[in-house]
Design an enzyme around this catalytic site. Structure first.
Site, PDB file in Angstrom:
ATOM      1  N   ASP A  33      33.834  -8.608  38.668  1.00 56.06           N
ATOM      2  CA  ASP A  33      33.011  -7.497  38.134  1.00 56.06           C
ATOM      3  C   ASP A  33      32.013  -7.964  37.075  1.00 56.06           C
ATOM      4  O   ASP A  33      30.844  -7.606  37.117  1.00 56.06           O
ATOM      5  CB  ASP A  33      33.871  -6.300  37.660  1.00 56.06           C
ATOM      6  CG  ASP A  33      34.837  -6.574  36.529  1.00 56.06           C
ATOM      7  OD1 ASP A  33      35.010  -7.747  36.139  1.00 56.06           O
ATOM      8  OD2 ASP A  33      35.434  -5.600  36.028  1.00 56.06           O
ATOM      9  N   SER A  64      50.550  10.746  20.382  1.00 58.55           N
ATOM     10  CA  SER A  64      50.954  10.170  21.666  1.00 58.55           C
ATOM     11  C   SER A  64      52.471  10.130  21.761  1.00 58.55           C
ATOM     12  O   SER A  64      53.151   9.759  20.800  1.00 58.55           O
ATOM     13  CB  SER A  64      50.386   8.751  21.783  1.00 58.55           C
ATOM     14  OG  SER A  64      51.149   7.993  22.696  1.00 58.55           O
ATOM     15  N   GLY A 119      50.964  -2.633  29.628  1.00 56.24           N
ATOM     16  CA  GLY A 119      51.130  -4.086  29.709  1.00 56.24           C
ATOM     17  C   GLY A 119      51.389  -4.580  31.119  1.00 56.24           C
ATOM     18  O   GLY A 119      51.666  -5.762  31.321  1.00 56.24           O
ATOM     19  N   LEU A 122      47.830  -2.482  34.863  1.00 56.91           N
ATOM     20  CA  LEU A 122      47.424  -1.361  35.725  1.00 56.91           C
ATOM     21  C   LEU A 122      46.396  -0.478  35.025  1.00 56.91           C
ATOM     22  O   LEU A 122      46.181   0.675  35.402  1.00 56.91           O
ATOM     23  CB  LEU A 122      48.663  -0.548  36.138  1.00 56.91           C
ATOM     24  CG  LEU A 122      49.742  -1.368  36.861  1.00 56.91           C
ATOM     25  CD1 LEU A 122      50.955  -0.511  37.172  1.00 56.91           C
ATOM     26  CD2 LEU A 122      49.187  -1.996  38.140  1.00 56.91           C
ATOM     27  N   SER A 123      45.777  -1.025  33.988  1.00 60.70           N
ATOM     28  CA  SER A 123      44.667  -0.357  33.303  1.00 60.70           C
ATOM     29  C   SER A 123      45.052   0.958  32.647  1.00 60.70           C
ATOM     30  O   SER A 123      44.337   1.954  32.750  1.00 60.70           O
ATOM     31  CB  SER A 123      43.506  -0.109  34.266  1.00 60.70           C
ATOM     32  OG  SER A 123      42.898  -1.315  34.558  1.00 60.70           O
ATOM     33  N   SER A 125      44.865   1.372  29.584  1.00 57.29           N
ATOM     34  CA  SER A 125      43.882   1.611  28.518  1.00 57.29           C
ATOM     35  C   SER A 125      42.609   2.259  29.064  1.00 57.29           C
ATOM     36  O   SER A 125      42.056   3.171  28.437  1.00 57.29           O
ATOM     37  CB  SER A 125      43.562   0.347  27.734  1.00 57.29           C
ATOM     38  OG  SER A 125      43.498  -0.761  28.560  1.00 57.29           O
ATOM     39  N   GLU A 157      35.647   0.452  25.083  1.00 60.05           N
ATOM     40  CA  GLU A 157      36.565  -0.691  25.160  1.00 60.05           C
ATOM     41  C   GLU A 157      35.886  -1.986  24.682  1.00 60.05           C
ATOM     42  O   GLU A 157      36.451  -2.750  23.913  1.00 60.05           O
ATOM     43  CB  GLU A 157      37.063  -0.857  26.605  1.00 60.05           C
ATOM     44  CG  GLU A 157      37.990  -2.031  26.772  1.00 60.05           C
ATOM     45  CD  GLU A 157      39.202  -1.750  27.646  1.00 60.05           C
ATOM     46  OE1 GLU A 157      39.348  -0.609  28.130  1.00 60.05           O
ATOM     47  OE2 GLU A 157      40.007  -2.680  27.828  1.00 60.05           O
ATOM     48  N   ASP A 169      37.700  -1.129  35.864  1.00 60.11           N
ATOM     49  CA  ASP A 169      38.837  -0.249  35.599  1.00 60.11           C
ATOM     50  C   ASP A 169      38.404   1.194  35.339  1.00 60.11           C
ATOM     51  O   ASP A 169      38.993   2.140  35.865  1.00 60.11           O
ATOM     52  CB  ASP A 169      39.643  -0.779  34.408  1.00 60.11           C
ATOM     53  CG  ASP A 169      40.058  -2.234  34.607  1.00 60.11           C
ATOM     54  OD1 ASP A 169      40.061  -2.693  35.756  1.00 60.11           O
ATOM     55  OD2 ASP A 169      40.360  -2.900  33.599  1.00 60.11           O
TER      56      ASP A 169
END
Ligand code: GLA
Length: 383
Positions: A33, A64, A119, A122-123, A125, A157, A169
């Site tokens: 990408d 959260s 972690g 799998l994105s 964030s 990001e 992502d």
């Protein structure tokens, strides 16, 4: 998920709405990408959920379920890169990026819940950014086109959190469609939905979270980016996207740069091959998926040997999955930890899981987690 209950407990009233954004897996095209190349991700059925309400005082309050100790309340006008750290930097970064893009965000309270394993590569964030971006813009009545939201979330990001990722992502989380993979040309940003339904051909996608925590910000990712830029400069092309034949990488004298360039060109090519097979007039057959499996395994070897971003648990998971009957498997995401994606004949699903778990147990590694990967819809409002 219980984001609305969390909102009630944290902010003392019901939210105005609930939004969710999925994590992603990537079928093909890794580390392509940021080289202006091609990627082929799909959205997962696992999500970040944001329950949110607008407020008019210019403040952003965040809570959260997964980070209970780290609630935050800030004035949006005071946000600047580096001013917020930890998980809250992602949603705060989106408020900042919206402001920087000229959108007036009047303020909001947001409660976050998640079933995207953190972690695991799998994105989660990017999903957190995208759920926040949808919530903030819809609460403010702002009609921001999705491709622009992708850019805003990525800017959060890159510039606010300070992680130099590409655009895959956030694109996956905001643009994917159920039953499809998303072909994204990272230069033109043109997108095409490509039908992808392994179940119809008796196959399924298995994600193996190797439980080796992946840390994107640890410098290796940035180093790979720099190596790719240097390789392109030495080859006299704008970016490695323009290296259409992997063999042309041989023109590079430096063996490391040669390997990096070869991987990027070959993975771009594999994306095109997979898309051509999925779009074949006869439709995707069991043979198509066998061939895609072969390309997945080839891509893993390229990521391991040429791009050098794989890790021991991923290599062993791929090996064990193949021996147990997987059609193909590869590490996904940035590397150095996270997940492996395996394409598995439906009948071999249990065998593959057992074989990978046994391999990890023999080595004394933390037991892997398994997740069925089902190409799902992108971010949306759900309440
Ligand atoms: C991470 C980044 C993406 C992409 C992948 C590797 O997931 O966030 O932009 O570069 O690594 O393909």
């Amino acid at each position: 998920m219980r984001a609305a209950e969390l909102f009630l407990a944290r902010f003392g009233g019901p939210p105005d709405g609930v939004w969710l954004a999925p994590g992603r897996a990537n079928l093909m095209g890794e580390h392509t990408d940021y080289n202006d190349g091609f990627v082929l991700p799909f959205a997962l059925g696992q999500h970040i959920v944001a329950a949110a309400a607008g407020r008019g005082d210019g403040r952003l309050a965040l809570g959260s379920r997964q980070h209970r100790q780290d609630d935050l309340e800030v004035a949006i006008a005071d946000l600047a890169p580096g001013s917020v750290t930890g998980w809250a930097a992602y949603p705060a970064g989106v408020a900042w990026a919206l402001r920087e893009a000229g959108y007036a965000v009047p303020g909001a309270c947001i409660a976050i819940d998640s079933d995207v394993p953190a972690g695991a590569g799998l994105s989660s964030s990017a999903a957190l950014e995208c759920a926040t971006a949808l919530a903030l813009t819809e609460l403010a009545g702002l009609a921001v086109p999705r491709p622009e939201l992708v850019a805003i979330a990525r800017r959060a990001e890159n510039e606010f959190v300070g992680v130099p990722t590409g655009i895959m992502d956030q694109s996956a989380s905001l643009l994917c469609r159920a039953g499809h993979v998303l072909l994204l040309d990272c230069r033109s940003l043109e997108t095409t939905q490509v039908p992808f339904d392994p179940a119809a051909a008796g196959a399924s996608l298995l994600l193996i979270d190797t439980r080796a925590e992946h840390v994107l910000a640890d410098g290796e990712y940035g180093r790979r980016r720099a190596e790719c830029e240097q390789a392109a400069r030495l080859l006299g092309i704008p970016s490695l996207r323009d290296l259409t034949d992997p063999a042309d990488a041989d023109r590079l004298a430096d063996p490391v740069l040669r390997r990096r360039a070869r991987h990027v060109a070959a993975d771009d090519q594999r994306v095109q091959e997979v898309v051509a097979m999925l779009n074949a007039p006869a439709g995707a057959t069991a043979g198509t998926y066998r061939e895609i499996g072969r390309l997945l395994t080839q891509a893993h070897a390229s990521l391991r040997d040429d791009f050098e971003v794989s890790w021991a648990e991923a290599d062993q998971a791929v090996e064990a999955a193949l021996v147990a009957g997987a059609l193909g498997a590869r590490m996904i995401g940035g590397g150095f930890g996270g997940s492996v994606l395996a394409l598995v004949p439906a009948a071999a699903g249990d065998l593959v899981r057992d074989a990978v778990a046994a391999t990890f147990a023999r080595r004394g590694w933390t037991a892997p987690e398994f997740l069925d990967a089902v190409p799902s819809d992108s971010a949306r409002r759900v309440g």
